[in-house]
Design a protein around this motif. Structure first.
Motif, PDB file in Angstrom:
ATOM      1  N   SER A  81     -12.466  20.244  78.176  1.00 53.75           N
ATOM      2  CA  SER A  81     -11.723  19.425  79.151  1.00 53.75           C
ATOM      3  C   SER A  81     -12.451  19.373  80.485  1.00 53.75           C
ATOM      4  CB  SER A  81     -10.304  19.981  79.344  1.00 53.75           C
ATOM      5  OG  SER A  81      -9.606  19.973  78.120  1.00 53.75           O
ATOM      6  N   ARG A  84     -15.492  17.083  80.190  1.00 54.85           N
ATOM      7  CA  ARG A  84     -15.118  15.663  80.202  1.00 54.85           C
ATOM      8  C   ARG A  84     -14.769  15.199  81.616  1.00 54.85           C
ATOM      9  NH1 ARG A  84     -11.927  13.221  75.403  1.00 54.85           N
ATOM     10  NH2 ARG A  84     -13.185  13.751  73.630  1.00 54.85           N
ATOM     11  N   LEU A  88     -16.912  12.432  83.823  1.00 53.14           N
ATOM     12  CA  LEU A  88     -16.252  11.275  84.418  1.00 53.14           C
ATOM     13  C   LEU A  88     -16.529  11.203  85.923  1.00 53.14           C
ATOM     14  CD1 LEU A  88     -14.270   8.945  83.893  1.00 53.14           C
ATOM     15  CD2 LEU A  88     -12.393  10.575  84.069  1.00 53.14           C
ATOM     16  N   ARG A 176     -17.997  11.679  73.049  1.00 53.57           N
ATOM     17  CA  ARG A 176     -17.417  12.621  74.012  1.00 53.57           C
ATOM     18  C   ARG A 176     -17.312  13.986  73.341  1.00 53.57           C
ATOM     19  NH1 ARG A 176     -13.800   9.346  77.932  1.00 53.57           N
ATOM     20  NH2 ARG A 176     -14.185   7.246  77.176  1.00 53.57           N
ATOM     21  N   ALA A 178     -15.917  17.195  71.763  1.00 48.57           N
ATOM     22  CA  ALA A 178     -14.602  17.481  71.184  1.00 48.57           C
ATOM     23  C   ALA A 178     -14.634  18.879  70.598  1.00 48.57           C
ATOM     24  CB  ALA A 178     -14.280  16.458  70.099  1.00 48.57           C
ATOM     25  N   PRO A 179     -13.542  19.622  70.717  1.00 50.88           N
ATOM     26  CA  PRO A 179     -13.521  20.979  70.158  1.00 50.88           C
ATOM     27  C   PRO A 179     -13.766  20.962  68.654  1.00 50.88           C
ATOM     28  CG  PRO A 179     -11.626  20.629  71.608  1.00 50.88           C
ATOM     29  CD  PRO A 179     -12.276  19.286  71.412  1.00 50.88           C
TER      30      PRO A 179
END
Lengths: 199, 363
Positions: A81, A84, A88, A176, A178-179
Motif C-alpha cells: 500500500s 502504491r 502515485l 501495480r 500486489a501482495p
C-alpha cells in the motif's frame, strides 16, 4: 528514457522488520530495523532517513521496489500500500518483487525457493528452465525436496535482491504491485443453512 | 472569507474502498466521490470477512484515488491536504488506506490528517446541510449504532448506543435466517412490504430500561427461534411466513430506534439548542419505514430531521475529506507516525459500551 545508473529504493515488511535497500548504480546500502509490530508507524520516517543519509530526496528516485511476500499478510499489505501511494505521489513506477524471486536472484536453474510460514509450514516455489511453477504452501516435515534449494538470505541480502530484481525490470511495463499471499483467506460459508422455501 | 482548501479523502475501514475530493471554504463542495463496494466478494459468507476485505482494499485504494482525481478534473498538484480514516474499523483495510495516504503525503510533501471514521459520519450533516451545533446524531449502520450530541467539530458526547450488535448486522443475519440475499437491509425491507408484522411477536430488548442504550442480539435469537418453530411445524417457510418474519423484525428494530431516539431527543433538548436538529447517518438510515418513523417523531417534537443523501449517508470518503479539512483549517495535521486504530471511540469520556476489556472500548 532509461536512466544509465538508476536510483531505486526498495523495502519489505513481510517479516518482523522494516527492511530497506537503496540502489544507486552499482552500489547498494541497506538498513534493517527489527520489530515485531509497529511497521506502519515506523516505515515512512525510516525510508525518508535512508534517503537523507545518502544525501538524496524522494524526487531523486527512478523507481520503488517492494517486497510482495509471501509472509505476514498485514506486513505485505503495509509495504504494498505504501509503495502504491509513493508511486502515485512521485509519478514513478512501483515494482513488486516476490520473496521467491528475491531468494533465487542470480542462481542457476533449476532451483527451489522456500520461505517460512506459520505452524511448521513453508511457502515453496520451483523455478525450472521452462519458467517458475505455481507457488504452494507445504508442511515441511511431509514434503522432502529434490534438487537444489536457494540458500537462506539475511534480511539485508533479501531486500538488496528486491532492489536488484526491480532494477532489472526498469523500463518494462509493470503491473501495480500486489501482495502474493499463496494461502487463501480464511473464510467459511455460514454454518446455518438457508431454510427451505415452501411453494 | 476563509482560505479555500481542496482535500483528498480516503476511506477503507469496512467493505467500501472510497476516495473523494472536497473543496472547503465558507461552504463545502464535494467535487468527486468514488466508492467501490465489495458485496460480491463477501456474498457467499453471509457477512464481511475481514481478510477478504483487507485484500481488496490493498489493491483498490490507489485506483479509487486516481478515479476521484480524474472525476474532479484534478491532479495531486491541485490538492492542499490528505485526510484518511485511521479507525475505528477492520484493521487490515484501515492500514491499506493509511499506508497509501502516508505514501502520497511523503512523496508530495502534502499535510496529512488522521480522521476518526465516526467523526466523518457525525459531521456529514454540516457538509450536506450546514447544520449548526449542537445537534443530535443517530449513527446506525452495519457496524455501529450510537447517539451522539455533536457540540463542536471535535466534541461529541455519546449518550447511548448498542451494547452488542449493530442493527445493520442484525438485518444481514435476518436475511441469512430467512434465505434472503446479502446485504440484508434492502432485501429484508422488500420482503417486509407484503408481510404482517403482527403475525409474530418479537421482543424489544432494553426498552424497559431507562437511558438510550440498545441491544439487538436477543432480537436476532428471538427471530431464529420463531423461524425454527415454523420450520419444525411445516418443514420450511412459505413466502408469507418469510414476509411476516421480515416485517416483525423490521418493526421491532423501528420501535427500538423510535423510543430510544425520543429519549435521546429529550436529553438533547436540555441543552436548549436555538434550532432543534436530529440527523441520521449510516446504511440503516436508508430503510424506508425506520426513516418514516423517525421523521414522524421529529415532526411531533418540532425538530428538524436531516438525512444526508444516501451516497453520503453510507460509507464514503467525502465525509472523511470534510472532517479532515476542518482539522486542517484549524491548523492541525499529523506526522507519519500516526497509528491505524481498530478501536477508537469518538467520545472517550463516556463509559465503554462495547469491548470494555483490557484493549479498551471499540467505538
Amino acid at each position: 528514457m532509461l536512466p544509465k545508473s538508476p536510483t531505486i529504493l526498495a523495502f519489505d515488511t513481510s517479516a518482523a522488520h522494516c527492511a530497506a535497500a537503496l540502489l544507486q548504480g552499482d552500489t547498494i546500502t541497506t538498513r534493517i530495523d527489527e520489530m515485531a509490530k509497529g511497521q506502519a508507524e515506523h516505515l515512512m520516517p525510516m525510508l525518508t532517513e535512508v534517503l537523507s543519509d545518502a544525501g538524496l530526496t524522494w524526487s531523486d528516485l527512478d523507481a520503488i521496489g517492494v517486497g510482495t511476500g509471501p509472509g505476514n499478510f498485514t506486513g505485505i499489505r503495509i509495504s504494498v500500500s505504501a509503495a502504491r501511494g509513493l508511486a502515485l505521489g512521485l509519478s514513478i513506477p512501483a515494482i513488486g518483487v516476490n520473496g521467491f524471486e528475491a531468494l533465487t536472484h542470480g542462481l542457476p536453474l533449476p532451483i527451489t525457493a522456500l520461505i517460512d510460514a506459520p505452524r511448521g509450514s513453508a511457502y515453496l516455489q520451483h523455478f525450472t528452465v521452462d519458467g517458475p511453477q505455481a507457488p504452494e504452501m507445504i508442511v515441511v516435515a511431509d514434503h522432502p525436496i529434490d534438487g537444489p534449494i536457494a540458500p537462506v538470505l539475511s534480511a539485508a541480502d533479501h531486500v538488496a535482491n528486491i532492489a536488484r530484481v526491480a532494477a532489472g525490470r526498469l523500463g518494462q511495463t509493470q503491473p501495480r504491485p500486489a501482495p502474493l499471499y499463496v494461502r487463501a483467506a480464511d473464510a467459511a460459508p455460514p454454518r446455518d443453512p438457508a431454510p427451505v422455501i415452501l411453494p | 472569507m476563509t482560505k479555500a482548501l481542496t482535500i483528498l479523502g480516503i476511506e477503507s475501514s469496512c467493505d467500501d474502498t472510497a476516495a473523494a475530493v472536497v473543496r472547503l471554504d465558507d461552504t463545502a463542495t464535494v467535487l468527486a466521490s468514488v466508492v467501490k463496494g465489495q458485496n460480491d466478494l463477501h456474498a457467499d459468507f453471509g457477512g464481511v470477512v475481514p481478510e477478504i476485505a483487507a485484500r481488496a482494499h490493498a489493491e483498490r485504494v490507489d485506483i479509487c484515488i486516481e478515479e476521484a482525481l480524474a472525476e474532479a478534473g484534478m491532479t495531486l498538484g491541485d490538492i492542499d491536504g490528505i485526510a484518511v480514516t485511521s479507525g475505528p474499523g477492520l484493521i487490515g483495510g484501515v492500514l491499506s488506506g493509511v499506508m497509501c495516504a502516508k505514501g502520497i503525503a511523503t512523496a508530495t510533501g502534502l499535510p496529512i490528517v488522521s480522521v476518526n471514521h465516526l467523526a466523518g459520519h457525525a459531521l456529514t450533516p454540516r457538509l450536506t446541510d450546514a447544520v449548526t451545533f449542537p445537534y443530535l446524531m443517530l449513527l446506525v449502520s452495519g457496524g455501529h449504532c450510537q447517539f451522539l450530541i455533536a457540540e463542536g467539530p471535535e466534541t461529541f458526547r455519546r449518550i447511548g448506543g448498542t451494547i452488542d450488535d449493530a442493527p445493520g448486522e442484525a438485518f444481514d443475519k435476518t436475511a441469512r435466517l430467512l434465505g434472503l440475499p446479502q446485504p440484508g437491509g434492502p432485501h429484508v425491507e422488500r420482503a417486509a412490504q407484503t408481510g404482517d408484522a403482527k403475525a409474530f411477536t418479537l421482543p424489544r430488548p432494553l426498552l424497559d430500561r431507562a437511558g438510550c442504550d440498545m441491544s439487538f442480539s436477543g432480537l436476532k435469537t428471538a427471530l431464529l427461534r420463531a423461524r425454527d418453530a415454523v420450520v419444525t411445524e411445516k418443514g420450511g417457510l412459505t413466502e408469507k411466513d418469510r414476509s411476516d418474519l421480515a416485517a416483525a423484525f423490521q418493526l421491532a428494530v423501528s420501535d427500538i430506534l423510535f423510543e430510544k431516539t425520543r429519549r435521546a431527543l429529550t436529553e438533547y433538548f436540555e441543552l436548549q439548542p436555538k434550532k432543534r436538529v436530529f440527523a441520521i447517518a449510516g446504511g440503516v438510515a436508508a430503510n424506508g419505514p425506520i426513516r418514516a418513523a423517525l421523521m414522524a417523531l421529529c415532526a411531533e417534537l418540532e425538530t428538524d430531521f436531516v438525512a444526508p443523501p444516501l451516497n453520503l449517508c453510507t460509507d464514503n470518503a467525502a465525509m472523511i475529506a470534510y472532517a479532515g479539512g476542518v482539522r486542517l483549517l484549524a491548523g492541525q495535521s499529523d506526522d507519519m507516525t500516526f497509528k491505524a486504530r481498530p478501536r477508537w471511540p469518538l467520545d472517550d469520556r463516556a463509559p465503554a459500551l462495547l469491548g470494555s476489556g483490557k484493549k479498551g472500548a471499540k467505538a
